[in-house]
Design a protein around this motif. Structure first.
Motif, PDB file in Angstrom:
ATOM      1  N   LEU A 143       0.743  -1.322  -0.072  1.00  0.00           N
ATOM      2  CA  LEU A 143       0.033  -0.079   0.014  1.00  0.00           C
ATOM      3  C   LEU A 143       0.795   1.258   0.031  1.00  0.00           C
ATOM      4  CD1 LEU A 143      -2.827  -0.941   2.367  1.00  0.00           C
ATOM      5  CD2 LEU A 143      -3.099  -0.355   0.127  1.00  0.00           C
ATOM      6  N   ILE A 144       2.068   1.327   0.755  1.00  0.00           N
ATOM      7  CA  ILE A 144       2.981   2.512   0.962  1.00  0.00           C
ATOM      8  C   ILE A 144       3.927   2.430  -0.140  1.00  0.00           C
ATOM      9  CG2 ILE A 144       2.128   2.622   3.244  1.00  0.00           C
ATOM     10  CD1 ILE A 144       5.123   1.853   3.947  1.00  0.00           C
ATOM     11  N   SER A 145       4.319   1.378  -0.948  1.00  0.00           N
ATOM     12  CA  SER A 145       5.234   1.286  -1.636  1.00  0.00           C
ATOM     13  C   SER A 145       5.488   2.418  -2.682  1.00  0.00           C
ATOM     14  CB  SER A 145       5.411  -0.183  -2.039  1.00  0.00           C
ATOM     15  OG  SER A 145       4.602  -0.444  -3.271  1.00  0.00           O
ATOM     16  N   ASP A 146       4.201   2.872  -3.523  1.00  0.00           N
ATOM     17  CA  ASP A 146       4.289   3.740  -4.367  1.00  0.00           C
ATOM     18  C   ASP A 146       4.130   5.325  -3.951  1.00  0.00           C
ATOM     19  OD1 ASP A 146       1.923   3.517  -3.931  1.00  0.00           O
ATOM     20  OD2 ASP A 146       1.096   3.353  -6.014  1.00  0.00           O
TER      21      ASP A 146
ATOM     22  N   ILE B  87       5.567   8.626   3.051  1.00  0.00           N
ATOM     23  CA  ILE B  87       5.835   7.252   3.687  1.00  0.00           C
ATOM     24  C   ILE B  87       6.335   7.927   5.204  1.00  0.00           C
ATOM     25  CG2 ILE B  87       7.571   5.688   3.928  1.00  0.00           C
ATOM     26  CD1 ILE B  87       7.533   5.050   1.120  1.00  0.00           C
ATOM     27  N   VAL B  88       7.149   8.929   5.187  1.00  0.00           N
ATOM     28  CA  VAL B  88       7.629   9.600   6.550  1.00  0.00           C
ATOM     29  C   VAL B  88       6.201  10.076   7.302  1.00  0.00           C
ATOM     30  CG1 VAL B  88       8.686  11.526   7.460  1.00  0.00           C
ATOM     31  CG2 VAL B  88       9.700  10.218   5.794  1.00  0.00           C
ATOM     32  N   ALA B  89       5.238  10.538   6.642  1.00  0.00           N
ATOM     33  CA  ALA B  89       4.103  11.000   7.400  1.00  0.00           C
ATOM     34  C   ALA B  89       3.359   9.847   8.143  1.00  0.00           C
ATOM     35  CB  ALA B  89       2.974  11.855   6.583  1.00  0.00           C
ATOM     36  N   LEU B  90       3.224   8.853   7.274  1.00  0.00           N
ATOM     37  CA  LEU B  90       2.641   7.512   7.437  1.00  0.00           C
ATOM     38  C   LEU B  90       2.909   7.059   8.649  1.00  0.00           C
ATOM     39  CD1 LEU B  90       1.445   6.216   3.755  1.00  0.00           C
ATOM     40  CD2 LEU B  90      -0.044   6.839   5.768  1.00  0.00           C
ATOM     41  N   THR B  91       4.432   6.906   8.593  1.00  0.00           N
ATOM     42  CA  THR B  91       5.392   6.385   9.798  1.00  0.00           C
ATOM     43  C   THR B  91       4.807   6.977  11.070  1.00  0.00           C
ATOM     44  OG1 THR B  91       6.970   5.589   7.984  1.00  0.00           O
ATOM     45  CG2 THR B  91       7.595   5.760  10.549  1.00  0.00           C
TER      46      THR B  91
END
Length: 116
Positions: free
Chosen positions: A84-87, A93-97
């Motif tokens: 889900l986050i790979s693209d 990605i930083v925000a999702l982390t």
């Protein structure tokens, strides 16, 4: 351990986690769909170049192709999350982390309250 079969199974898992058909993976990797079927069954002894095309299509780190020691539901859910986050961009990605970290801290705090 049969390495071609293990790698093929892992490719199938990642493909399914992405919600792709063999045809979709083949198109993304510039390969023929029947070739993907042979790879997934472990019938094909694929080259590193072909493996690289498949890894690039999934947009995952190469090590993910060799993570076949854990066939649990946990691994499948983690695969789906990774796909889900790979693209996404690095900023996303930083925000999702950061969001995940806050959720985990909240879960940990809630779990401690439940045990008191």
């Amino acid at each position: 351990m049969n390495l071609p079969e293990s790698v093929g199974n892992r490719i199938r898992e990642l493909r399914k986690a992405k919600g792709w058909t063999q045809e979709q993976l083949a198109e993304a990797a510039s390969l023929h769909y029947s070739y993907i079927g042979g790879v997934e069954r472990g019938d094909r002894n694929i080259s590193l170049e072909t493996l690289e095309k498949i890894i690039a299509a999934f947009q995952v780190p190469a090590i993910e192709i060799f993570r076949f020691e854990d066939e649990s539901d946990r691994r499948k859910v983690l695969d789906e999350h990774m796909i889900l986050i790979s693209d996404r961009s690095i900023e996303e990605i930083v925000a999702l982390t950061k969001i995940n970290r806050e959720v985990i801290v909240t879960l940990d705090i809630s779990g401690r309250k439940d045990t008191n």
